[in-house]
Design an enzyme around this catalytic site. Structure first.
Site, PDB file in Angstrom:
ATOM      1  N   ASP A   1       0.851  -1.184   0.000  1.00 56.56           N
ATOM      2  CA  ASP A   1       0.000   0.000   0.000  1.00 56.56           C
ATOM      3  C   ASP A   1       0.888   1.235   0.000  1.00 56.56           C
ATOM      4  O   ASP A   1       2.101   1.153   0.179  1.00 56.56           O
ATOM      5  CB  ASP A   1      -0.975  -0.015   1.173  1.00 56.56           C
ATOM      6  CG  ASP A   1      -0.298   0.026   2.526  1.00 56.56           C
ATOM      7  OD1 ASP A   1       0.917   0.290   2.582  1.00 56.56           O
ATOM      8  OD2 ASP A   1      -0.981  -0.212   3.534  1.00 56.56           O
ATOM      9  N   SER A   2       0.286   2.398  -0.221  1.00 55.07           N
ATOM     10  CA  SER A   2       1.078   3.615  -0.427  1.00 55.07           C
ATOM     11  C   SER A   2       1.529   4.273   0.863  1.00 55.07           C
ATOM     12  O   SER A   2       2.387   5.152   0.850  1.00 55.07           O
ATOM     13  CB  SER A   2       0.264   4.621  -1.228  1.00 55.07           C
ATOM     14  OG  SER A   2      -0.823   5.105  -0.445  1.00 55.07           O
ATOM     15  N   GLY A   3       0.924   3.894   1.982  1.00 52.63           N
ATOM     16  CA  GLY A   3       1.185   4.570   3.245  1.00 52.63           C
ATOM     17  C   GLY A   3       0.169   5.648   3.561  1.00 52.63           C
ATOM     18  O   GLY A   3       0.187   6.225   4.652  1.00 52.63           O
TER      19      GLY A   3
ATOM     20  N   PHE B   1      -3.082   5.501   4.228  1.00 49.17           N
ATOM     21  CA  PHE B   1      -3.972   5.211   5.353  1.00 49.17           C
ATOM     22  C   PHE B   1      -3.239   5.362   6.680  1.00 49.17           C
ATOM     23  O   PHE B   1      -3.793   5.887   7.653  1.00 49.17           O
ATOM     24  CB  PHE B   1      -4.546   3.802   5.221  1.00 49.17           C
ATOM     25  CG  PHE B   1      -5.501   3.445   6.337  1.00 49.17           C
ATOM     26  CD1 PHE B   1      -6.820   3.866   6.296  1.00 49.17           C
ATOM     27  CD2 PHE B   1      -5.075   2.712   7.442  1.00 49.17           C
ATOM     28  CE1 PHE B   1      -7.711   3.555   7.318  1.00 49.17           C
ATOM     29  CE2 PHE B   1      -5.954   2.394   8.474  1.00 49.17           C
ATOM     30  CZ  PHE B   1      -7.270   2.819   8.412  1.00 49.17           C
TER      31      PHE B   1
ATOM     32  N   ASP C   1      -2.988   8.263  -1.861  1.00 48.46           N
ATOM     33  CA  ASP C   1      -4.303   8.902  -1.770  1.00 48.46           C
ATOM     34  C   ASP C   1      -4.483   9.545  -0.407  1.00 48.46           C
ATOM     35  O   ASP C   1      -3.725   9.275   0.527  1.00 48.46           O
ATOM     36  CB  ASP C   1      -5.420   7.880  -2.004  1.00 48.46           C
ATOM     37  CG  ASP C   1      -5.433   6.779  -0.949  1.00 48.46           C
ATOM     38  OD1 ASP C   1      -4.342   6.420  -0.443  1.00 48.46           O
ATOM     39  OD2 ASP C   1      -6.517   6.270  -0.624  1.00 48.46           O
TER      40      ASP C   1
ATOM     41  N   GLN D   1     -11.929   7.144  -4.057  1.00 51.56           N
ATOM     42  CA  GLN D   1     -12.323   7.738  -2.782  1.00 51.56           C
ATOM     43  C   GLN D   1     -13.697   8.389  -2.959  1.00 51.56           C
ATOM     44  O   GLN D   1     -14.413   8.087  -3.890  1.00 51.56           O
ATOM     45  CB  GLN D   1     -11.270   8.737  -2.306  1.00 51.56           C
ATOM     46  CG  GLN D   1      -9.971   8.094  -1.838  1.00 51.56           C
ATOM     47  CD  GLN D   1     -10.100   7.397  -0.483  1.00 51.56           C
ATOM     48  OE1 GLN D   1     -11.126   7.508   0.200  1.00 51.56           O
ATOM     49  NE2 GLN D   1      -9.059   6.676  -0.082  1.00 51.56           N
TER      50      GLN D   1
ATOM     51  N   GLY E   1     -10.730   4.226   1.668  1.00 55.79           N
ATOM     52  CA  GLY E   1     -11.450   5.144   2.536  1.00 55.79           C
ATOM     53  C   GLY E   1     -12.591   4.537   3.305  1.00 55.79           C
ATOM     54  O   GLY E   1     -13.479   5.255   3.778  1.00 55.79           O
TER      55      GLY E   1
ATOM     56  N   ASP F   1      -7.851  -7.467   1.892  1.00 53.03           N
ATOM     57  CA  ASP F   1      -6.852  -7.647   2.946  1.00 53.03           C
ATOM     58  C   ASP F   1      -7.418  -7.147   4.259  1.00 53.03           C
ATOM     59  O   ASP F   1      -8.346  -6.335   4.275  1.00 53.03           O
ATOM     60  CB  ASP F   1      -5.567  -6.882   2.626  1.00 53.03           C
ATOM     61  CG  ASP F   1      -5.732  -5.379   2.872  1.00 53.03           C
ATOM     62  OD1 ASP F   1      -5.354  -4.914   3.968  1.00 53.03           O
ATOM     63  OD2 ASP F   1      -6.269  -4.676   1.997  1.00 53.03           O
TER      64      ASP F   1
ATOM     65  N   CYS G   1     -12.314 -28.225  11.015  1.00 57.87           N
ATOM     66  CA  CYS G   1     -11.161 -27.558  10.405  1.00 57.87           C
ATOM     67  C   CYS G   1      -9.999 -28.537  10.272  1.00 57.87           C
ATOM     68  O   CYS G   1      -9.709 -29.303  11.197  1.00 57.87           O
ATOM     69  CB  CYS G   1     -10.750 -26.363  11.260  1.00 57.87           C
ATOM     70  SG  CYS G   1      -9.313 -25.462  10.621  1.00 57.87           S
TER      71      CYS G   1
ATOM     72  N   CYS H   1      -6.769 -27.544   9.672  1.00 58.44           N
ATOM     73  CA  CYS H   1      -5.473 -26.877   9.820  1.00 58.44           C
ATOM     74  C   CYS H   1      -4.600 -27.638  10.813  1.00 58.44           C
ATOM     75  O   CYS H   1      -5.070 -28.465  11.595  1.00 58.44           O
ATOM     76  CB  CYS H   1      -5.654 -25.425  10.264  1.00 58.44           C
ATOM     77  SG  CYS H   1      -5.955 -25.173  12.032  1.00 58.44           S
TER      78      CYS H   1
ATOM     79  N   CYS I   1      -5.784 -27.353  14.610  1.00 59.80           N
ATOM     80  CA  CYS I   1      -6.965 -28.125  14.998  1.00 59.80           C
ATOM     81  C   CYS I   1      -6.717 -29.625  14.934  1.00 59.80           C
ATOM     82  O   CYS I   1      -7.350 -30.399  15.659  1.00 59.80           O
ATOM     83  CB  CYS I   1      -8.148 -27.747  14.105  1.00 59.80           C
ATOM     84  SG  CYS I   1      -8.748 -26.061  14.390  1.00 59.80           S
TER      85      CYS I   1
ATOM     86  N   HIS J   1      -4.200 -20.695  12.777  1.00 64.01           N
ATOM     87  CA  HIS J   1      -5.580 -21.150  12.603  1.00 64.01           C
ATOM     88  C   HIS J   1      -6.443 -20.086  11.941  1.00 64.01           C
ATOM     89  O   HIS J   1      -7.185 -20.380  10.996  1.00 64.01           O
ATOM     90  CB  HIS J   1      -6.213 -21.530  13.944  1.00 64.01           C
ATOM     91  CG  HIS J   1      -7.701 -21.711  13.832  1.00 64.01           C
ATOM     92  ND1 HIS J   1      -8.274 -22.847  13.312  1.00 64.01           N
ATOM     93  CD2 HIS J   1      -8.739 -20.857  14.110  1.00 64.01           C
ATOM     94  CE1 HIS J   1      -9.601 -22.702  13.284  1.00 64.01           C
ATOM     95  NE2 HIS J   1      -9.896 -21.504  13.762  1.00 64.01           N
TER      96      HIS J   1
END
Length: 398
Positions: free
Chosen positions: A91-93, A95, A145, A223, A250, A300, A338, A340, A343, A369
């Site tokens: 990401d651009s930083g 946020f 942004d 945005q 945003g 994400d 599950c 994984c 578990c 998990h």
């Protein structure tokens, strides 16, 4: 295109396919674990590979502060630095700078801010955000942004959106002039050459070298606050600038979840159907399944690992707080449905003991998990789409 979306199945608004990147193919819709400082907290890269993570997210703001972009660039970029040969998005930083509140000052040129680590002064502009992300060498990078706060009045939201659009144009101009400076573009015969001297490749790793001439992909960001009409306008104008993929930014800034869903749905209508759509910073397992059904390709969120560190675990029967005393002698698996590694091996009693004892292993196992649960959710959604019927509610039982 340096990155392209290959759509292979659609059901309603949902679509499944592959995102083709210089460092491999990514099955979509995809959930991207957050590796803020070139590390998914508590989970090593070999375990991430075992979980079948195909793309990670890194954070430009944090990596600029430590270890610094130049260090990573000299090491060959993030892929080599963190020994990860699959896809990466940074990401651009924007946020993170937004989150600094009283420690930042926004102008047309960029954002002046003080480090949350030591108070040292820094400046991030669209051009510097591009320079940093080119140096980091992720496959997909984001335009710089301004993330509009919530609530905000109409004049403020309009001004913020207009600035984001101007900054997007500056980002694209800088990127087009410097995109061939990405560290892995300078690789020769398996070695990174710096100042005429070869640097040895990382031992025991067979690195997948991107094709000659491959470059990063720069995504634009929509945005417009919580105003559907401004979101429509922002989408149209960012598309006019021209990017290979588009993000909805945003959101998750304090607004009600119902409003988030409304804005996402209304914005998706205005994004190209043949390019990647990335929803930034959301959400719960149920939410990512719903957004995938709506036509989002990439998501994400820090929630799976952050919740894990606080003992909150996601299961096929709902959320479970492993810190509760009622699990102290519970011999059952965390989630019987599950498969994984956690578990399959450990009891709730043991996981509760680790958490109560403040053992680091608790954070590791909980994170493994939760990440598995998120990734399995996306695998189930992809299977539903390809099988001919999109999910109709909630998360599939594993």
């Amino acid at each position: 295109m340096p990155v392209r979306l290959q759509i292979e199945a659609t059901r309603g608004s949902a679509r499944a396919g592959k995102l083709i990147t210089p460092h491999g193919e990514v099955e979509t819709p995809v959930f991207m674990p957050v590796g803020t400082l070139a590390s998914v907290k508590g989970v090593s890269q070999d375990v991430l590979e075992e979980l079948d993570v195909q793309i990670l997210l890194g954070n430009t703001y944090h990596l600029c502060l430590r270890p610094g972009v130049e260090t990573i660039r000299q090491m060959g970029g993030l892929h080599r630095f963190m020994s990860w040969d699959r896809a990466i998005l940074t990401d651009s930083g924007g946020f993170q700078v937004f989150s600094l509140n009283d420690f930042r000052k926004v102008s047309e040129e960029g954002v002046a801010f003080r480090s949350h680590l030591d108070g040292s002064p820094h400046f991030l502009s669209p051009e510097k955000a591009m320079e940093a992300q080119i140096g980091l060498g992720a496959d997909i990078i984001m335009a710089f942004d301004e993330c509009t706060e919530y609530p905000a009045d109409a004049q403020r939201v309009r001004a913020s959106m207009e600035m984001t659009l101007r900054w997007a144009g500056r980002c694209k101009n800088y990127f087009e002039e410097h995109k061939h400076e990405v560290p892995w573009a300078r690789r020769e015969s398996g070695e990174l050459r710096s100042a005429g001297r070869p640097r040895a490749a990382v031992p025991t790793r067979a690195w997948a070298t991107p094709a000659v001439g491959a470059t990063q992909a720069l995504f634009g960001i929509v945005q417009g606050g919580m105003d559907p009409e401004l979101r429509r306008e922002s989408a149209g104008r960012i598309i006019d600038i021209g990017f290979p993929g588009y993000a909805i930014g945003g959101l998750s800034v304090g607004e009600p979840r119902e409003l988030t869903r409304d804005i996402v749905e209304s914005t998706l209508e205005h994004l190209p159907s043949n390019q990647a759509r990335y929803l930034m910073g959301v959400g719960t397992p149920e939410e990512i399944a719903q957004y995938a059904q709506s036509g989002v390709d990439m998501m994400d969120c820090v929630l799976p690992t952050r919740a894990a560190r606080h003992g909150l675990l996601f299961t096929s029967e709902g959320k479970l707080s492993i810190k509760q005393a009622k699990y102290a002698q519970d011999e059952s698996a965390l989630d019987a449905a599950c498969d994984c590694r956690v578990c399959q091996r450990y009891s709730r009693a043991y996981l509760r003991h680790l958490y109560a004892a403040n053992e680091l292993l608790a954070q590791v196992l909980n994170s493994v998990h939760n990440l598995h649960y998120y990734l399995a959710t996306m695998r189930t959604v992809r299977a539903w789409i390809r099988a001919g019927h999109a999910p109709t509610g909630g998360v599939a039982r594993m």
